[in-house]
Design an enzyme around this catalytic site. Structure first.
Site, PDB file in Angstrom:
ATOM      1  N   SER A  28      40.465  18.678  55.111  1.00  0.00           N
ATOM      2  CA  SER A  28      39.519  18.435  54.021  1.00  0.00           C
ATOM      3  C   SER A  28      38.592  17.304  54.412  1.00  0.00           C
ATOM      4  CB  SER A  28      40.264  18.073  52.740  1.00  0.00           C
ATOM      5  OG  SER A  28      39.365  17.591  51.749  1.00  0.00           O
ATOM      6  N   TYR A  74      46.737  13.167  48.134  1.00  0.00           N
ATOM      7  CA  TYR A  74      46.060  14.182  48.944  1.00  0.00           C
ATOM      8  C   TYR A  74      45.214  13.542  50.039  1.00  0.00           C
ATOM      9  CZ  TYR A  74      43.414  18.476  49.902  1.00  0.00           C
ATOM     10  OH  TYR A  74      42.849  19.576  50.508  1.00  0.00           O
TER      11      TYR A  74
END
EC number: 1.1.1.300
Length: 302
Positions: A175, A188
Site C-alpha cells: 500500500s 495497518y
C-alpha cells in the site's frame, strides 16, 4: 588495485545513464510479456477483494493453475468455482497466513496435491482502523502477524523450491500507506511499512538468484470492502482505484518483471514531496487533502 578502483568509479555514472535511458525506452516501447502457461500461482487472501480479481486476471492471462488461500471457505469456494468456469484448474485451502505452523502445513499439502508454486502472491491483509490508544492489543498483534509476518512464513515455505527450479516470483500487494502513513490506521500503516522493508531487502537478495524475482505493488486507496467508509476531501480529483485495475497492473508487472509499482503514477509525486518538504508542510498537505481525517468515517469490512 588503484587503477581498478578508478576504472570502476568512472564506469559507474555511465552505467547509471545507461539504465535510466533503458528504463525510459521501456516506457515507450511495448514490453515483452512473460508467458504464464506453465506457472502455478498461489494467491493469499484470494477469496475476495483484490485477491479474487488477481485470481481472475492470472487465469485470464493463461496461468496453468490457480491456488487460493484464505480464512473464509464460502468466499474461497465461490472464487474457485468462478476460476474453474473460466477453464483454469483451481484449488483452495483454508489457511491463516499469520499462523506459522498452519502455513508450513498447508504449503506441504499444496505441493503434494497441486505441485510446485512458481508465483506466490502475498495479498492477505487486515485493518482495524483505530488509533493506538483505541486499539485492542490482540487486534494490533493480528495485523502484524497477517500483514507482515505472514509474508515471512509463506516466502520461507515456497522460495527454496523456486531457487532450486531457478523459476519463481514473489509478489507483495502492499500500500502507498507504507510510504506515507495516516492517522487512524496505525496497525495497518506500521505493518505495511515493515512489509515494504521486507520486500525491498528480499528483492536485493535475489539479484544473484537466476530465474527468481520479486514485485512490490503500492496502490492508492482501492474501492474494496476492506476500507469501507474511508473518505478523502477531493474524491473526484483522487478517486479510489478499482480492484480490477490493481489486479491487471499487478499481473502486468509480474509479466514484465517490474520490481516496484506505484499506483497511480501520481503517487511518485507524493514520494518526492515527502523527501524534500519539511514536516510542517507535509502536515498541511494531509489536512488539505483530507487524509488527516479520512479514517473518521471508516467502517471496515462487513
Amino acid at each position: 588495485m588503484i587503477w581498478k578502483w578508478l576504472g570502476a568509479l568512472l564506469l559507474f555514472p555511465v552505467q547509471m545513464v545507461y539504465l535510466v535511458v533503458k528504463a525510459a525506452v521501456c516506457l515507450v516501447l511495448p514490453p515483452k510479456l512473460r508467458d504464464l502457461s506453465r506457472e502455478n500461482v498461489l494467491v493469499t487472501g484470494g477469496g475476495r477483494g483484490i485477491g479474487r480479481h488477481l485470481a481472475r486476471e492470472f487465469a485470464r492471462r493463461g496461468a496453468r493453475k490457480i491456488i487460493l488461500w484464505g480464512r473464509t471457505e464460502k468466499c474461497l469456494k465461490e472464487t474457485t468455482e468462478e476460476i474453474r468456469m473460466m477453464g483454469t484448474e483451481c484449488h483452495y485451502f483454508i489457511c491463516d497466513v499469520g499462523n506459522r505452523e498452519e502455513v508450513y502445513r498447508q504449503a506441504k499439502a499444496v505441493r503434494e496435491k497441486v505441485g510446485d508454486i512458481t508465483i506466490l502472491v502475498n495479498n492477505a491483509a487486515v485493518v482495524h482502523g483505530k488509533s493506538l490508544m483505541d486499539s485492542d492489543d490482540d487486534a494490533l498483534l493480528k495485523s502484524q502477524h497477517i500483514n507482515t509476518l505472514g509474508q515471512f512464513w509463506t516466502t520461507k515455505a515456497f522460495l527454496p523450491r523456486m531457487l532450486e527450479l531457478q523459476n519463481g516470483h514473489i509478489v507483495c500487494l502492499n500500500s502507498v500507506l507504507a510510504l506515507s502513513a495516516i492517522p487512524g490506521a496505525i496497525d495497518y500503516c506500521t505493518s505495511k511499512a515493515s512489509s515494504f522493508a521486507f520486500m525491498e531487502s528480499l528483492t536485493l537478495g535475489l539479484l544473484d538468484c537466476p530465474g527468481v524475482n520479486a514485485t512490490t505493488v503500492l496502490p492508492f486507496h482501492t474501492s474494496t470492502e476492506m476500507f469501507q467508509g474511508m473518505r478523502i476531501r477531493f474524491p473526484s480529483l483522487f478517486p479510489p482505484l478499482k480492484p480490477e485495475t490493481v489486479a491487471r497492473r499487478t499481473v502486468e508487472a509480474v509479466q514484465t518483471n517490474q520490481a516496484f509499482l506505484l499506483l497511480p503514477w501520481t503517487m511518485h509525486v507524493l514520494v518526492i514531496l515527502k523527501s524534500i518538504l519539511p514536516q510542517a508542510a507535509l502536515e498541511e498537505i494531509h489536512k488539505f487533502s483530507g487524509s488527516y481525517t479520512c479514517m473518521n468515517t471508516f467502517k471496515g469490512r462487513t
